[in-house]
Design an enzyme around this catalytic site. Structure first.
Site, PDB file in Angstrom:
ATOM      1  N   HIS A  48     -23.197  15.927 -45.513  1.00  0.00           N
ATOM      2  CA  HIS A  48     -21.793  15.530 -45.418  1.00  0.00           C
ATOM      3  C   HIS A  48     -21.089  16.139 -44.212  1.00  0.00           C
ATOM      4  O   HIS A  48     -20.013  15.696 -43.836  1.00  0.00           O
ATOM      5  CB  HIS A  48     -21.034  15.858 -46.712  1.00  0.00           C
ATOM      6  CG  HIS A  48     -20.705  17.297 -46.918  1.00  0.00           C
ATOM      7  ND1 HIS A  48     -21.447  18.141 -47.726  1.00  0.00           N
ATOM      8  CD2 HIS A  48     -19.688  18.066 -46.444  1.00  0.00           C
ATOM      9  CE1 HIS A  48     -20.906  19.342 -47.728  1.00  0.00           C
ATOM     10  NE2 HIS A  48     -19.836  19.326 -46.952  1.00  0.00           N
ATOM     11  N   ASP A  80     -27.849  16.088 -50.085  1.00  0.00           N
ATOM     12  CA  ASP A  80     -26.841  16.612 -49.171  1.00  0.00           C
ATOM     13  C   ASP A  80     -27.426  17.606 -48.166  1.00  0.00           C
ATOM     14  O   ASP A  80     -26.868  18.680 -47.938  1.00  0.00           O
ATOM     15  CB  ASP A  80     -25.691  17.271 -49.955  1.00  0.00           C
ATOM     16  CG  ASP A  80     -24.468  17.509 -49.080  1.00  0.00           C
ATOM     17  OD1 ASP A  80     -24.297  16.783 -48.086  1.00  0.00           O
ATOM     18  OD2 ASP A  80     -23.685  18.437 -49.370  1.00  0.00           O
ATOM     19  N   ASN A 155     -17.409  26.106 -44.413  1.00  0.00           N
ATOM     20  CA  ASN A 155     -18.599  26.867 -44.817  1.00  0.00           C
ATOM     21  C   ASN A 155     -19.803  25.963 -45.049  1.00  0.00           C
ATOM     22  O   ASN A 155     -20.953  26.425 -45.023  1.00  0.00           O
ATOM     23  CB  ASN A 155     -18.345  27.647 -46.108  1.00  0.00           C
ATOM     24  CG  ASN A 155     -17.822  29.044 -45.887  1.00  0.00           C
ATOM     25  OD1 ASN A 155     -16.679  29.340 -46.210  1.00  0.00           O
ATOM     26  ND2 ASN A 155     -18.645  29.914 -45.329  1.00  0.00           N
ATOM     27  N   SER A 156     -19.560  24.691 -45.307  1.00  0.00           N
ATOM     28  CA  SER A 156     -20.636  23.778 -45.669  1.00  0.00           C
ATOM     29  C   SER A 156     -21.771  23.803 -44.655  1.00  0.00           C
ATOM     30  O   SER A 156     -21.555  23.679 -43.448  1.00  0.00           O
ATOM     31  CB  SER A 156     -20.096  22.345 -45.778  1.00  0.00           C
ATOM     32  OG  SER A 156     -19.222  22.223 -46.858  1.00  0.00           O
ATOM     33  N   LEU A 214     -27.059   2.623 -60.787  1.00  0.00           N
ATOM     34  CA  LEU A 214     -26.764   2.784 -62.204  1.00  0.00           C
ATOM     35  C   LEU A 214     -25.363   3.315 -62.437  1.00  0.00           C
ATOM     36  O   LEU A 214     -24.776   3.983 -61.571  1.00  0.00           O
ATOM     37  CB  LEU A 214     -27.784   3.746 -62.842  1.00  0.00           C
ATOM     38  CG  LEU A 214     -29.256   3.352 -62.727  1.00  0.00           C
ATOM     39  CD1 LEU A 214     -30.134   4.514 -63.136  1.00  0.00           C
ATOM     40  CD2 LEU A 214     -29.553   2.124 -63.581  1.00  0.00           C
TER      41      LEU A 214
END
Length: 307
Positions: A48, A80, A155-156, A214
């Protein structure tokens, strides 16, 4: 320990084109973190952080900045994770630790480009292991390390390290609900490392594939689609030529049993698919309208993503 790790943590700056309220395109800037896993210039971050970016710049701890060639960015949106390559050599790579050995109460440090204001370190403990967290519609991250270390936007993609300076997690998300404090999450290296290795080797991750989208059955779905059951996984999309299509599944079917195990949510099917070896036949029990039926599907390797 921080002095050992910090030179291997990078800031990632991105630009992406988006649409404003008046449908006019404008450039939006973003900031994230990453860490060096290979001295030849391979950087690990979150999907992301770089998803849909039109330009990516990596800045090292020593101040050097590198523009990233989009052809050297490989991602896995399901977990991710992403890797990217910069044109640099002899970089200080971090050592990857064993996240399976982490216990609740062990001290950890999150290092990253918090709030886009440069690399900083925050300390905390492991609050929980093997956690799961819904991060988007139809997407849940599993096998997460929950930590009390402060995690903020930016921080990601940065490393969560143990006191030996080994990476045991990749910072990914935090719970930002009002009144909630100290609930940050990192993808464990036990989960991440095989995915990272596959991205480096192949550019994509090989995993079992059924070929369906789904939705967890709820009261809205029961009323809207006049379903014959009130729990299970509603099939909302089927890829042409997929194992699901060959098994005769159709949009509107509700899967209630997969490979002998009861299904009460879409996540149940996703997790069951992940642990089923490619080429393995699986029995699927489903409802179509007011009638129950059984079929068999053979899971195949997921198709590589288009670039």
């Amino acid at each position: 320990m921080v002095a050992l790790v910090k030179p291997s943590v990078v800031t990632i700056s991105t630009q992406m084109v988006t649409i404003d309220f008046f449908s006019r395109p404008f450039t939006q800037e973003g900031a994230g973190s990453g860490w060096i896993i290979d001295k030849a210039g391979i950087i690990v971050t979150n999907n992301h952080v770089v998803e849909d970016a039109t330009s990516i710049t990596v800045t090292l701890d020593d101040g050097r900045a590198f523009d990233v060639d989009p052809n050297t960015v490989f991602t896995d949106s399901l977990n991710d994770l992403a890797i990217l390559k910069i044109k640099a050599q002899n970089l200080p790579a971090l050592k990857v630790g064993d996240s399976a050995k982490m216990r609740v109460g062990d001290w950890v440090v999150a290092i990253g480009n918090a709030l886009g204001q440069g690399i900083r370190a925050t300390e905390g403990i492991v609050s929980r292991v093997k956690a799961s967290l819904p991060v988007d519609t139809g997407q849940t991250l599993y096998d997460l390390i929950e930590t009390s270390a402060a995690i903020n936007p930016g921080n990601s993609g940065g490393p969560l390290v143990n006191l030996a300076g080994e990476v045991i997690g990749i910072t990914s998300a935090k719970v930002a609900a009002s009144g909630v404090e100290g609930m940050g999450y990192a993808i464990s290296t036990e989960t991440a490392l095989p995915i990272i290795e596959a991205l480096v080797k192949n550019g994509y991750v090989t995993r079992p594939w059924l070929g369906v989208s789904l939705y967890t059955v709820d009261q809205f779905a029961v009323l809207r689609y006049r379903l014959g059951v009130d729990k299970g996984a509603l099939v909302t999309e089927i890829a042409p030529g997929s194992p699901a299509a060959k098994a005769g599944l159709k949009v509107g079917d509700v899967i209630v049993t997969f490979s002998g195990k009861e299904v009460t949510s879409a996540d149940d099917v996703v997790r069951a698919i992940r642990v089923t070896p490619i080429g393995t036949p699986v029995e699927i029990i489903y409802w179509r309208g007011k009638a129950q039926a059984t079929s068999q599907a053979v899971l195949v390797e997921n198709p590589p993503p288009s670039r």
